[in-house]
Design a protein around this motif. Structure first.
Motif, short mmCIF file in Angstrom:
data_model
loop_
_atom_site.label_atom_id
_atom_site.label_comp_id
_atom_site.label_asym_id
_atom_site.label_seq_id
_atom_site.Cartn_x
_atom_site.Cartn_y
_atom_site.Cartn_z
N PHE A 125 0.83 -1.20 0.00
CA PHE A 125 0.00 0.00 0.00
C PHE A 125 0.87 1.26 0.00
O PHE A 125 0.59 2.23 -0.71
CB PHE A 125 -0.93 0.00 1.21
N GLY A 126 1.94 1.25 0.77
CA GLY A 126 2.85 2.40 0.81
C GLY A 126 3.52 2.65 -0.53
O GLY A 126 3.65 3.80 -0.97
N TYR A 127 3.96 1.58 -1.20
CA TYR A 127 4.57 1.72 -2.53
C TYR A 127 3.57 2.27 -3.54
O TYR A 127 3.89 3.16 -4.33
CB TYR A 127 5.10 0.38 -3.04
N VAL A 128 2.37 1.74 -3.54
CA VAL A 128 1.35 2.19 -4.49
C VAL A 128 1.01 3.66 -4.24
O VAL A 128 0.92 4.46 -5.19
CB VAL A 128 0.09 1.30 -4.42
N ALA A 129 0.85 4.03 -2.97
CA ALA A 129 0.54 5.43 -2.64
C ALA A 129 1.68 6.36 -3.07
O ALA A 129 1.44 7.46 -3.59
CB ALA A 129 0.27 5.57 -1.15
N PHE A 130 2.92 5.92 -2.88
CA PHE A 130 4.07 6.75 -3.28
C PHE A 130 4.07 6.98 -4.78
O PHE A 130 4.25 8.11 -5.24
CB PHE A 130 5.38 6.09 -2.83
N TRP A 131 3.87 5.93 -5.58
CA TRP A 131 3.92 6.10 -7.02
C TRP A 131 2.72 6.86 -7.57
O TRP A 131 2.84 7.58 -8.57
CB TRP A 131 4.09 4.75 -7.72
N ILE A 132 1.58 6.78 -6.92
CA ILE A 132 0.43 7.63 -7.30
C ILE A 132 0.78 9.08 -7.03
O ILE A 132 0.50 9.96 -7.85
CB ILE A 132 -0.84 7.20 -6.55
N MET A 133 1.42 9.35 -5.89
CA MET A 133 1.83 10.71 -5.57
C MET A 133 2.84 11.23 -6.60
O MET A 133 2.76 12.38 -7.04
CB MET A 133 2.44 10.77 -4.17
N VAL A 134 3.79 10.40 -6.99
CA VAL A 134 4.79 10.80 -7.98
C VAL A 134 4.13 11.12 -9.31
O VAL A 134 4.44 12.15 -9.94
CB VAL A 134 5.88 9.71 -8.14
N CYS B 104 1.03 12.08 -9.86
CA CYS B 104 0.28 13.33 -9.70
C CYS B 104 1.22 14.53 -9.70
O CYS B 104 0.92 15.57 -10.29
CB CYS B 104 -0.55 13.30 -8.42
N ALA B 105 2.38 14.41 -9.03
CA ALA B 105 3.35 15.50 -9.00
C ALA B 105 3.89 15.80 -10.40
O ALA B 105 4.05 16.96 -10.77
CB ALA B 105 4.50 15.15 -8.06
N ILE B 106 4.14 14.77 -11.18
CA ILE B 106 4.62 14.97 -12.55
C ILE B 106 3.56 15.68 -13.39
O ILE B 106 3.86 16.63 -14.12
CB ILE B 106 5.02 13.62 -13.19
N MET B 107 2.30 15.25 -13.27
CA MET B 107 1.23 15.89 -14.04
C MET B 107 1.03 17.34 -13.62
O MET B 107 0.88 18.23 -14.46
CB MET B 107 -0.07 15.10 -13.89
N ILE B 108 1.03 17.60 -12.31
CA ILE B 108 0.83 18.98 -11.83
C ILE B 108 1.98 19.86 -12.27
O ILE B 108 1.78 20.98 -12.74
CB ILE B 108 0.66 18.99 -10.30
N THR B 109 3.22 19.38 -12.13
CA THR B 109 4.38 20.18 -12.51
C THR B 109 4.39 20.46 -14.01
O THR B 109 4.66 21.59 -14.43
CB THR B 109 5.68 19.47 -12.09
#
Length: 102
Positions: A47-56, A58-63
């Motif tokens: 769950f932690g790995y999946v949440a981290f890569w979803i965050m990454v 989203c960060a790439i799309m926002i940036t």
């Protein structure tokens, strides 16, 4: 001390100490309470790995959509020839989103 794996099952792992000819059982790291509810630590890790890569992602799309900085020119590109993934966390609004998400 060298240890070899002899027998494994979902609930326990039998190890043999080759030098001393001793066997020992090592229980899996599965915790259960009196009601029989089991907690599997590996589930939390996944769950932690999946949440981290979803965050990454989203960060790439926002940036890429909201930041006007040229990420192809910078000290990392000039020194090493490539950017680190953390460059996507450096600018607002991605910085604030990632802080809330993680």
């Amino acid at each position: 001390m060298s240890i070899s794996k002899v027998n494994s099952s979902p609930k326990s792992l039998e190890l043999v100490d080759v030098e001393n000819n001793k066997k020992s059982n090592v229980e899996n790291v599965v915790q259960s309470d009196k009601n029989g509810t089991e907690v599997h630590p590996e589930t939390f890790r996944v769950f932690g790995y999946v949440a981290f890569w979803i965050m990454v992602l989203c960060a790439i799309m926002i940036t890429n959509n909201y930041v006007d900085e040229n990420l192809a020119e910078g000290p990392l590109i000039n020194t090493f020839g490539y950017n680190n993934i953390c460059v996507y966390f450096d600018f607002s609004p991605s910085k604030e989103f990632c802080a809330l998400f993680y």
